[in-house]
Design an enzyme around this catalytic site. Structure first.
Site, short mmCIF file in Angstrom:
data_model
loop_
_atom_site.label_atom_id
_atom_site.label_comp_id
_atom_site.label_asym_id
_atom_site.label_seq_id
_atom_site.Cartn_x
_atom_site.Cartn_y
_atom_site.Cartn_z
N GLU A 1 0.86 -1.18 0.00
CA GLU A 1 0.00 0.00 0.00
C GLU A 1 0.90 1.23 0.00
OE1 GLU A 1 -2.74 0.48 3.31
OE2 GLU A 1 -3.50 2.37 2.49
N GLU B 1 -7.95 2.20 -3.24
CA GLU B 1 -8.66 2.10 -1.95
C GLU B 1 -9.58 3.30 -1.77
OE1 GLU B 1 -6.15 1.29 1.40
OE2 GLU B 1 -5.20 -0.43 0.42
N GLU C 1 -6.36 -5.08 8.38
CA GLU C 1 -5.27 -4.12 8.59
C GLU C 1 -4.86 -4.08 10.05
OE1 GLU C 1 -5.57 -0.20 6.34
OE2 GLU C 1 -7.59 -0.46 7.13
P1 C2E Z 1 -4.99 4.00 5.84
O1 C2E Z 1 -5.30 4.02 4.39
O2 C2E Z 1 -5.89 3.24 6.72
O3 C2E Z 1 -3.53 3.57 5.99
C1 C2E Z 1 -3.11 2.67 6.96
C2 C2E Z 1 -2.53 3.42 8.10
O4 C2E Z 1 -2.32 2.51 9.16
C3 C2E Z 1 -1.18 4.01 7.77
O5 C2E Z 1 -1.05 5.19 8.49
C4 C2E Z 1 -0.22 2.96 8.33
O6 C2E Z 1 1.02 3.47 8.66
C5 C2E Z 1 -0.96 2.52 9.56
N1 C2E Z 1 -0.63 1.18 9.96
C6 C2E Z 1 -0.17 0.18 9.19
N2 C2E Z 1 0.01 -0.94 9.93
C7 C2E Z 1 -0.34 -0.65 11.19
C8 C2E Z 1 -0.39 -1.37 12.45
O7 C2E Z 1 -0.05 -2.56 12.53
N3 C2E Z 1 -0.83 -0.73 13.53
C9 C2E Z 1 -1.19 0.58 13.49
N4 C2E Z 1 -1.62 1.15 14.61
N5 C2E Z 1 -1.18 1.31 12.33
C10 C2E Z 1 -0.76 0.70 11.21
P2 C2E Z 1 -0.50 6.48 7.80
O8 C2E Z 1 0.54 6.21 6.82
O9 C2E Z 1 -0.24 7.46 8.89
O10 C2E Z 1 -1.75 6.97 6.99
C11 C2E Z 1 -2.87 7.42 7.60
C12 C2E Z 1 -3.95 7.63 6.63
O11 C2E Z 1 -3.64 8.69 5.73
C13 C2E Z 1 -4.20 6.46 5.74
O12 C2E Z 1 -4.96 5.51 6.41
C14 C2E Z 1 -4.92 7.08 4.60
O13 C2E Z 1 -6.27 7.26 4.92
C15 C2E Z 1 -4.27 8.43 4.52
N6 C2E Z 1 -3.28 8.40 3.42
C16 C2E Z 1 -1.99 8.04 3.46
N7 C2E Z 1 -1.45 8.19 2.24
C17 C2E Z 1 -2.43 8.61 1.42
C18 C2E Z 1 -2.50 8.94 0.03
O14 C2E Z 1 -1.54 8.82 -0.75
N8 C2E Z 1 -3.69 9.37 -0.47
C19 C2E Z 1 -4.77 9.47 0.33
N9 C2E Z 1 -5.89 9.90 -0.22
N10 C2E Z 1 -4.75 9.18 1.64
C20 C2E Z 1 -3.57 8.75 2.17
CA CA Z 2 -5.61 2.68 2.95
CA CA Z 3 -7.19 1.66 6.29
#
Ligand code: C2E
Ligand code: CA
Ligand code: CA
Length: 628
Positions: free
Chosen positions: A397, A483, A570
């Site tokens: 992802e 997604e 996830e």
């Molecule tokens: P998401 O799509 O649900 O992404 C998964 C988030 O969960 C990511 O946070 C990831 O680092 C985190 N995560 C992964 N494995 C674990 C785990 O085992 N435990 C916990 N507690 N967390 C885990 P991240 O990278 O901070 O991203 C947060 C949100 O920001 C994402 O949630 C997504 O909604 C948004 N995001 C990130 N990159 C993009 C992007 O390129 N475009 C868009 N539209 N949204 C993005």
């Molecule tokens: Ca996602």
């Molecule tokens: Ca997610």
């Protein structure tokens, strides 16, 4: 009289009228008529006074005129007597004929010769002989022609005076009533100007005035609370219901607020979907509980034409703890409200300095993000997605990363909503898609998942962008997973079904992200042609915590599979969770247990390693060190 009457009628009409522009015009007219009535009263009193004065003067003048007449008669008589004496000798000897002659020439009435007349009743002129002795008196009738005429006019003058007195009295009474009516109507108009037309609550201006008063009157041990309540769903309900029904809905909200709030709480409607509360109470009063009661009351269903539901948020600021001036108190309540809206439906936020700092952060991001985007400060990390059976990496992802040169790492959840607000999401989304596809080119065996924001999905141009990015990168469409989130589907189902179909037509797959964190209606989801369900990490976190956690996630996995979807879970962090989820039947997993999001080169290395769960966990430790 007529003027006063019409003034009164105008005022009575005014009393029956609703406040508004028409009433404003009537008030102006009533004010003009009131001045006219005032003039009438003054004129009536003046005329009455003038009449009485004229009567008094007239009477005095008449008496003088009569007295002058008597003098003239006397001197005429004297002349006539003098002449008569020459002809006839002593007047006492005058015969009645001569007496009548004298009477006529002197212009007298009832002229007699009396030797000893009674004094006072008649006018008299002594008659003297040649020796100067009084021989008797010529007496004649005392007449009052002018006074009599004035006396005859007196009843008429008195009548006029009485009418004028009556009229002045009546006019005074009407004037007083007119004045009272005008005052009452002005008071009503003033109150109408203070009230919100739809709900009758205080309007924005009045609330500010009340807040000023509350702040000025606050005792030393008292706190003044200013709470802002914003309601979500009123606009939607207004769009769905007809206008009167949506007005009813707003009025019902106001009624509920008035019903649940204590009488001391001043409640106002300060915007189409914003209410405010002012409460001055002892500092230890539980304001949050009170506002909670208000929000709960708003959240109960409404039965207007159909069932409607509203969501409310509240921000609270208190004097003297957060501010002492009206401007600062309202500003801080506004900041608290914005924080509550971010926190989610039903949230209540009491102002604290940390929230202000957040809004300062927001401003910083607004300033820095466009520059960072242009300067290439944004990057993508990739988090492996593994097959539940065997822990082989099946996909990654793509997750946005921004490492600011001064502030350090800024999380995507912080800057993405700001990018959306600023209209930067197109550029940001296009950057992510192109970068992810260009890096995914070298991982031919796995798919790459790219997050689409609701804003991107709402725009039909996304289909063009995806097609072009695929073409430019040369990555097969089947290796791209997009997604999307539930919210955007529920908002506009028909359009979203079409959008998903258009994207499917390109060959890409669609995953539903964060499933379970929002509306979570599996039956509803059946309508959308989805490929994958990503079960939100909150379910995994609940696995070990609650006894039902396992059962719930098993049921969701089973339902997802029954709908023909591939199920990914996830946020898998522990071995125990992994085992439980595998037993539950999920297809793929993602989480720190396997790997943290890491730069593309780390993925290169992980893919080169033997695909073992243990190997993935080692990879996670390394990746974690790199991203942290
Ligand atoms: P998401 O799509 O649900 O992404 C998964 C988030 O969960 C990511 O946070 C990831 O680092 C985190 N995560 C992964 N494995 C674990 C785990 O085992 N435990 C916990 N507690 N967390 C885990 P991240 O990278 O901070 O991203 C947060 C949100 O920001 C994402 O949630 C997504 O909604 C948004 N995001 C990130 N990159 C993009 C992007 O390129 N475009 C868009 N539209 N949204 C993005
Ligand atoms: Ca996602
Ligand atoms: Ca997610």
């Amino acid at each position: 009289m007529e003027g006063t009457q019409s003034a009164l009628q105008a005022l009575l009409r005014l009393r029956a009228q609703q406040p508004g522009d028409a009433a404003g015009a009537s008030r102006a007219r009533a004010r003009r008529l009131l001045s006219a009535s005032r003039l009438i009263v003054v004129l009536a009193v003046f005329a009455m006074g003038a009449t009485l004065l004229c009567a008094a003067i007239g009477y005095g003048v008449a008496r003088q005129s009569d007295e002058r007449l008597w003098l003239a008669q006397r001197s005429a008589l004297r002349n006539v007597i003098a002449e008569a004496r020459l002809v006839f000798g002593q007047p006492g000897a005058l015969d009645p004929h001569v007496m009548r002659l004298v009477e006529q020439s002197a212009g007298l009435k009832g002229l007699e010769f009396e030797a000893d007349p009674a004094p006072g009743a008649r006018l008299m002129q002594p008659v003297v002989d040649a020796d100067g002795r009084i021989t008797g008196f010529l007496t004649w009738q005392r007449t009052h022609p002018t006074t009599d005429m004035v006396t005859r006019l007196m009843p008429l003058i008195a009548g006029i005076a009485i009418v004028l007195v009556g009229f002045a009295g009546f006019s005074l009474r009407q004037l007083r009533r007119a004045r009272e009516d005008l005052a009452a109507s002005e008071e009503r108009a003033r109150r109408a100007g203070d009230a919100d037309k739809l709900t009758g609550l205080a309007n924005h201006g009045k609330m500010l005035e009340l807040l000023d008063q509350a702040l000025a009157a606050r005792g030393a041990s008292m706190a003044t609370t200013f709470a802002l309540i914003e309601i979500d769903g009123l606009a939607d309900a207004s769009a769905e219901l007809n206008a009167p029904a949506s007005d009813d809905l707003t009025a019902t909200v106001a009624q509920r607020l008035q019903y649940v709030l204590p009488v001391e709480a001043q409640c106002g409607r300060i915007g189409s979907n914003e209410f405010a509360l002012i409460l001055t109470a002892a500092a230890d009063f539980d304001v949050e509980a009170l506002v909670r009661t208000a929000l709960d009351a708003i959240a109960r269903p409404y039965w207007i034409d159909s069932v409607a539901r509203l969501i409310a948020y509240a921000g609270i600021a208190q004097a003297p703890f957060h501010a002492n001036t009206r401007a600062e108190l309202t500003r801080r309540a506004e900041i608290a409200l914005r924080a509550a809206i971010k926190r989610g439906p039903g949230s209540i936020v009491i102002y604290e300095a940390a929230i202000d700092a957040i809004s300062a952060d927001e401003k910083f991001i607004q300033l820095e993000l466009p520059r960072a985007l242009a300067a290439g400060e944004l990057d993508l990390h990739y988090q492996p997605i593994v097959a539940a059976q065997g822990a082989r990496i099946v996909g990654v992802e793509a997750l946005l990363r921004w490492k600011h040169s001064v502030r350090g790492y800024i999380p995507p959840a912080t800057f993405i909503p700001i990018a959306e607000q600023m209209g930067l999401m197109d550029t940001l989304g296009a950057f992510v898609l192109r970068r992810a596809l260009s890096e995914a080119k070298r991982w031919s065996s796995i798919y790459v998942a790219v997050n689409l924001s609701p804003l991107q999905m709402r725009d039909a141009e996304i289909v063009v962008l995806v097609r072009k990015s695929l073409e430019d990168s040369g990555v097969p469409a089947a290796r791209l997973m997009l997604e999307i989130t539930e919210g955007v589907l529920i908002e506009n189902p028909e359009e979203m079904i079409k959008r998903i179909k258009d994207l499917h037509a390109l060959g890409v797959r669609i995953a539903l992200d964060d499933f379970g964190s929002g509306y979570s209606n599996l039956g509803y989801l059946q309508r959308f042609p989805l490929d994958k369900l990503k079960i939100d990490k909150s379910f995994v976190a609940a696995l070990g915590r609650s006894p039902n956690g396992g059962v719930i996630i098993q049921a969701i996995v089973a339902l997802g599979r029954a709908l023909g979807l591939s199920v990914l879970v996830e946020g898998v962090e522990t071995e125990e969770q992994r085992v439980l989820l595998r037993l539950a039947g999920c297809d793929e997993m993602q989480g720190y247990l396997f790997a943290k999001p890491a730069p593309a080169r780390t993925i290169d290395r992980l893919l080169a390693e033997p695909a073992r769960a243990g190997g993935m966990r080692r990879g996670a430790e390394q990746a974690g060190r790199q991203t942290a």
